[in-house]
Write a protein that holds these residues in place. Structure first.
Motif, PDB file in Angstrom:
ATOM      1  N   HIS A  27      36.975  48.544  36.028  1.00 57.26           N
ATOM      2  CA  HIS A  27      38.378  48.266  35.705  1.00 57.26           C
ATOM      3  C   HIS A  27      38.884  47.039  36.464  1.00 57.26           C
ATOM      4  CE1 HIS A  27      42.537  49.074  34.550  1.00 57.26           C
ATOM      5  NE2 HIS A  27      42.865  48.893  35.825  1.00 57.26           N
ATOM      6  N   ILE A  28      38.547  46.949  37.738  1.00 60.16           N
ATOM      7  CA  ILE A  28      38.980  45.795  38.534  1.00 60.16           C
ATOM      8  C   ILE A  28      38.390  44.513  37.967  1.00 60.16           C
ATOM      9  CG2 ILE A  28      38.802  44.707  40.803  1.00 60.16           C
ATOM     10  CD1 ILE A  28      38.948  47.457  42.058  1.00 60.16           C
ATOM     11  N   GLY A  29      37.126  44.574  37.563  1.00 56.87           N
ATOM     12  CA  GLY A  29      36.495  43.388  37.007  1.00 56.87           C
ATOM     13  C   GLY A  29      37.071  42.985  35.658  1.00 56.87           C
ATOM     14  N   ASP A  30      37.368  43.977  34.797  1.00 59.42           N
ATOM     15  CA  ASP A  30      37.879  43.684  33.457  1.00 59.42           C
ATOM     16  C   ASP A  30      39.355  43.285  33.461  1.00 59.42           C
ATOM     17  OD1 ASP A  30      35.386  44.308  32.505  1.00 59.42           O
ATOM     18  OD2 ASP A  30      35.895  46.374  31.957  1.00 59.42           O
ATOM     19  N   GLU A  31      40.166  43.980  34.252  1.00 62.78           N
ATOM     20  CA  GLU A  31      41.610  43.764  34.214  1.00 62.78           C
ATOM     21  C   GLU A  31      42.080  42.685  35.184  1.00 62.78           C
ATOM     22  OE1 GLU A  31      43.531  45.127  32.022  1.00 62.78           O
ATOM     23  OE2 GLU A  31      41.911  46.331  31.155  1.00 62.78           O
ATOM     24  N   TRP A  32      41.475  42.619  36.340  1.00 62.75           N
ATOM     25  CA  TRP A  32      41.939  41.681  37.370  1.00 62.75           C
ATOM     26  C   TRP A  32      41.032  40.465  37.507  1.00 62.75           C
ATOM     27  CZ3 TRP A  32      43.367  45.517  41.908  1.00 62.75           C
ATOM     28  CH2 TRP A  32      44.396  46.347  41.448  1.00 62.75           C
ATOM     29  N   GLY A  33      39.870  40.516  36.879  1.00 66.20           N
ATOM     30  CA  GLY A  33      38.958  39.387  36.960  1.00 66.20           C
ATOM     31  C   GLY A  33      38.254  39.235  38.286  1.00 66.20           C
TER      32      GLY A  33
END
Length: 280
Positions: A129-135
């Protein structure tokens, strides 16, 4: 008197037997790392001498330096951050009374009774989620492992440090504050130097656990650029299964930093565990 003497000698013999049993795998590891694979077989012929070349081949034929450097970087960073967090949290629990104090203490204790493996699925989803949403990439990264190890090992570290802070008289801090120090200044200049054994014990505790951790390092990393020593040795089984000597040499090299850290902080480590267990 004779019965006491016999009892003491029997206890000594039992102690040495346990020590020999625990040292046997390490001795076999070192012996195997200095011989050819054929010599480790039951029908192998002994060589003319010890094969120190195995340790040279370990660094030349296998990218072991990369695994070693990753372990030092990840474990060192996790140790520093976790020890700093634990010191601050433990000081707050030892010195201040606030609403929800018992709930915080119970929450910290509860994290130690839950198997770490149960955190894998929520942690993996959080990282995705952190990688997908926050980059911000967390999977297959060193900082992802550092974040995980800090979260895993800080709760137990808090209880180790808390015992040391409780043992420091409050009057020393009050005297420092009267002399012009702030609360933070008294903490840094007075309390932390007195609790240096606790800091060393906590750092040793975190480093040893992080250095040996395999499960999360295995499932959260996939590229050799970020994988640590336990993962590298695990990969040796598939890639170099015919070179048992290299695997043994890798195990010996991986054990060396652990032994250095433990024996350097052994006295403080044992003292820290005892203080965390008996102090109020």
């Amino acid at each position: 008197m004779k019965s006491k003497w016999l009892g003491a000698r029997a206890l000594d013999a039992l102690t040495w037997a346990v020590v020999a049993l625990m040292l046997a795998p390490i001795i076999w590891l070192l012996w195997s790392s200095l011989h050819l694979p054929a010599e480790l077989a039951l029908d192998g012929e002994p060589s003319e001498g010890l094969r120190w070349r195995n340790y040279v081949d370990l660094w030349l034929q296998v990218d072991f330096f990369n695994y070693f450097a990753n372990s030092l970087l990840v474990c060192g960073a996790a140790t520093l951050v976790s020890t700093a967090f634990a010191a601050c949290a433990a000081y707050a629990l030892a010195r201040f009374r606030f609403r929800g104090e018992k709930a915080v203490s119970m929450s910290i204790t509860a994290t130690q009774v839950v198997p770490g493996m149960l955190f894998f699925l929520p942690l993996y989803m959080l990282y995705r989620h952190i990688g997908d949403e926050w980059g911000v990439a967390m999977l297959d990264t060193r900082h992802g492992l550092v974040f995980l190890y800090v979260a895993l090992f800080t709760p137990a570290s808090i209880w180790i440090m808390r015992g040391f802070f409780v043992s420091v008289p409050r009057e020393l801090e009050e005297a420092a504050i009267l002399d012009g120090c702030s609360r933070l200044g008294a903490f840094v200049r007075v309390v932390l130097p007195l609790c240096a054994p606790g800091l060393i014990a906590t750092a040793t505790f975190v480093f040893l656990l992080a250095w040996d951790e395999l499960f999360f390092a295995w499932v959260l990393t996939s590229s050799p650029e970020v994988q640590t020593i336990p993962v590298g040795i695990r990969l040796f089984i598939n890639q170099f299964q015919h070179r048992v000597d290299l695997m043994m040499a890798a195990g010996a090299v991986a054990t060396l930093p652990v032994l250095v850290v433990f024996f350097a902080g052994q006295r403080y480590f044992i003292k820290g565990l005892a203080a965390g267990a008996v102090k109020g």
